[in-house]
Design a protein around this motif. Sequence first.
Motif: not given
Length: 277
Positions: A201-229
């Motif tokens: 849920e922590k990761f989910d809320r992080f993604v949803l917060d980016c959507v709510e703020r209209g800020d994709p940059e924190p998501i785009m900074k994630l590597s695929d390895a970080e997303v998988f983890e």
Amino acid sequence: MARIAGGFILPHEPGIFHAPPERWSEGQRRVRAAYEHIARRIGELRATTAIIIGADHYVLFGPGCLPAYLIGTGDISGPYERFPGIDQGAILDHRGLARHIAQHGREHGFDWAVAKSLRVDHSIGVPARLCALPNASVTGVVPVYLASGVEPLLPMRRAHALGGAIRAAVEAWPGDERVVVIGSGGISHWVGLPEMGRVNEKFDRFVLDCVERGDPEPIMKLSDAEVFEQGGNGAFEIRNFLCMMGALPGRPGELIAYENGPEWVTGLGFAEVREAA
């Protein structure tokens, strides 16, 4: 002149269909209500076309063809999966706009793969059937598939940039269209792995917060390895959210619902991103 009227993120979780309505849990009722809310909002926006961005689940194209991004430019049908109460037949298409998006992209650095006939899966079919097509104003669906589920994955920034290319193409279309863009995908989930059923849920809320703020940059900074983890292999589908955000750059979002109960194998996020007035 065509314009983007709004955007949404939603899941394509088929779990809503695993039991008849009289046996739904409260979580399942809330999820179905979220789909119905988005359907109403699409109607209120007077949308005429829905561009739905889904994930290649390795069942449509297989190992012989793995497009980075693909658009359906002809007949559409589906979903190919059988769900109670969901039609599997033809889906209203907007092949004129779809072909224009593909051609406009080629002229501006985006080499679309195209499918002149496409039987979609649940990542396109569920939002099309539950949210777009119930509205009489919607006269066509444009399906888009990203390499957001099967390696080699579309880079995060390219997914976001593709959304911008979709917006530019829509705005260059001479027809009088009101277009909604839907990013379809789950958030944290581990598909076919021992952790399947786990949700972060922590990761989910992080993604949803980016959507709510209209800020994709924190998501785009994630590597695929970080997303998988943090979110599992299923969370690679957040590329679909990024593509939608690219079509509505800098626009803030409003959370509609979030669910992660035992009925689901993924975190489910629903949000609306409003176009500037």
